[in-house]
Design a protein around this motif. Structure first.
Motif, PDB file in Angstrom:
ATOM      1  N   VAL A  38      13.690 -15.904   1.250  1.00  0.00           N
ATOM      2  CA  VAL A  38      15.066 -16.373   1.434  1.00  0.00           C
ATOM      3  C   VAL A  38      15.529 -17.052   0.146  1.00  0.00           C
ATOM      4  O   VAL A  38      14.925 -18.035  -0.290  1.00  0.00           O
ATOM      5  N   VAL A  39      16.571 -16.508  -0.462  1.00  0.00           N
ATOM      6  CA  VAL A  39      17.093 -17.068  -1.712  1.00  0.00           C
ATOM      7  C   VAL A  39      18.199 -18.069  -1.379  1.00  0.00           C
ATOM      8  O   VAL A  39      19.294 -17.692  -0.968  1.00  0.00           O
ATOM      9  N   GLU A  40      17.878 -19.351  -1.547  1.00  0.00           N
ATOM     10  CA  GLU A  40      18.852 -20.406  -1.286  1.00  0.00           C
ATOM     11  C   GLU A  40      19.707 -20.705  -2.516  1.00  0.00           C
ATOM     12  O   GLU A  40      20.871 -21.087  -2.415  1.00  0.00           O
ATOM     13  N   ILE A  41      19.087 -20.535  -3.708  1.00  0.00           N
ATOM     14  CA  ILE A  41      19.784 -20.763  -4.975  1.00  0.00           C
ATOM     15  C   ILE A  41      19.596 -19.537  -5.850  1.00  0.00           C
ATOM     16  O   ILE A  41      18.467 -19.054  -6.026  1.00  0.00           O
ATOM     17  N   MET A  68      23.683 -15.568   1.996  1.00  0.00           N
ATOM     18  CA  MET A  68      23.994 -16.996   2.029  1.00  0.00           C
ATOM     19  C   MET A  68      25.153 -17.279   2.973  1.00  0.00           C
ATOM     20  O   MET A  68      25.128 -18.248   3.752  1.00  0.00           O
ATOM     21  N   ALA A  69      26.182 -16.430   2.920  1.00  0.00           N
ATOM     22  CA  ALA A  69      27.359 -16.612   3.777  1.00  0.00           C
ATOM     23  C   ALA A  69      26.974 -16.509   5.249  1.00  0.00           C
ATOM     24  O   ALA A  69      27.479 -17.270   6.090  1.00  0.00           O
ATOM     25  N   LYS A  70      26.073 -15.593   5.582  1.00  0.00           N
ATOM     26  CA  LYS A  70      25.620 -15.450   6.963  1.00  0.00           C
ATOM     27  C   LYS A  70      24.862 -16.689   7.434  1.00  0.00           C
ATOM     28  O   LYS A  70      24.950 -17.077   8.605  1.00  0.00           O
ATOM     29  N   TYR A  83      23.718 -21.655  -2.937  1.00  0.00           N
ATOM     30  CA  TYR A  83      24.294 -21.968  -4.240  1.00  0.00           C
ATOM     31  C   TYR A  83      24.120 -20.780  -5.178  1.00  0.00           C
ATOM     32  O   TYR A  83      23.051 -20.151  -5.217  1.00  0.00           O
ATOM     33  N   ILE A  84      25.168 -20.486  -5.938  1.00  0.00           N
ATOM     34  CA  ILE A  84      25.100 -19.475  -6.990  1.00  0.00           C
ATOM     35  C   ILE A  84      25.599 -20.112  -8.277  1.00  0.00           C
ATOM     36  O   ILE A  84      26.698 -20.684  -8.314  1.00  0.00           O
ATOM     37  N   GLY A 117      30.429 -22.095   3.241  1.00  0.00           N
ATOM     38  CA  GLY A 117      29.350 -23.034   2.958  1.00  0.00           C
ATOM     39  C   GLY A 117      28.551 -22.718   1.714  1.00  0.00           C
ATOM     40  O   GLY A 117      27.470 -23.281   1.503  1.00  0.00           O
ATOM     41  N   VAL A 118      29.060 -21.810   0.864  1.00  0.00           N
ATOM     42  CA  VAL A 118      28.346 -21.391  -0.348  1.00  0.00           C
ATOM     43  C   VAL A 118      29.113 -21.861  -1.575  1.00  0.00           C
ATOM     44  O   VAL A 118      30.322 -21.635  -1.686  1.00  0.00           O
TER      45      VAL A 118
END
Length: 268
Positions: free
Chosen positions: A86-89, A132-134, A139-140, A180-181
């Protein structure tokens, strides 16, 4: 061989084997994030992964990937899906720089810079941004450049691609905010890395004069801006002054400077 970050939540950093990317990775590890690091330098990225894993006691995997390939983003995304990563950032940092007129650069090199800065960045934002949106968070951070505001000869392709990254990021910020991203563009001026192929003594001089920013300082400012939810930053007061002054120079003066530069470079 099983992924070192299989089933984990990570920060994904591209171009992480040296320079700014390394500092982003190191500072994220310092913040206790597990890391998935990507680079086109196979041995250095493995060394960095081992170093950060041991020093900060986090899970780190180094992946060798040429992100200028058109299938690189989809391949990387599939790798994460297959390994439940899972890529959070997402830190889109990988990049190249050259100084030359467009017509004097071979088509292969032009393809590499456009694919790396434009296509792959866009696709990584698409794939991981959708996830991330789902989830409703993420953060990007996209590395643009002060050059995005300065369409000068010799850096035309670099500046144009970084302008694309800046525009994409600023637009995505508003697209993703309610999901939320956070999407942040970082637009530094000169940075003390090997990107410009300067001698070490010139890098040190640039830092002392305030012309070049140390990678550690830039990464700290970039991450702080991202976690603070900022849309776009240009670190360093001198860069604000330079960007304003540079855009005010008439084209006729720019051409004169270019001719003088060619005279001193080639002696004719």
């Amino acid at each position: 061989m099983e992924s070192a970050v299989k089933g984990k939540t990570v920060a994904l950093v591209t171009g992480a084997s040296s320079g700014i990317g390394y500092e982003y990775a190191r500072q994220l590890a310092e913040r206790r994030y597990n890391l998935l690091l990507v680079s086109n330098e196979e041995e250095p990225i493995q060394r960095v992964a081992r170093e950060l894993s041991i020093h900060y006691s986090v899970s780190v995997e180094g992946l060798y990937r040429d992100l200028s390939n058109l299938d690189a983003a989809s391949s990387l995304y599939c790798y994460c899906r297959e390994n439940d990563i899972v890529v959070e950032i997402l830190i889109n940092n990988a990049g190249i720089f050259f100084f030359n007129d467009v017509i004097n650069v071979n088509t292969g090199k032009l393809s590499v810079i456009v694919n790396l800065h434009v296509y792959t960045v866009t696709m990584l934002c698409h794939f991981f941004g959708e996830d991330m949106a789902k989830r409703g968070k993420g953060y990007i951070l996209n590395m643009s450049s002060l050059a995005a505001k300065i369409p000068y000869p010799g850096i035309s392709v670099y500046a144009a691609t970084k302008s694309y990254v800046r525009t994409l990021s600023k637009a995505m910020y508003n697209e993703m905010y309610d999901k939320g991203v956070i999407v942040t563009a970082v637009c530094p001026g000169g940075v003390a890395t090997n990107l410009y192929n300067l001698k070490p003594e010139l890098l040190r001089l640039g830092v002392r004069l305030g012309i070049l920013m140390p990678t550690k300082k830039l990464a700290r400012k970039g991450l702080s801006a991202m976690f603070a939810g900022k849309r776009c930053i240009t670190p360093g007061w001198i860069n604000y002054l330079f960007s304003f002054g540079a855009t005010c120079i008439p084209s006729i003066v720019v051409r004169m400077i270019k001719r003088k530069a060619k005279f001193y470079q080639y002696g004719k």
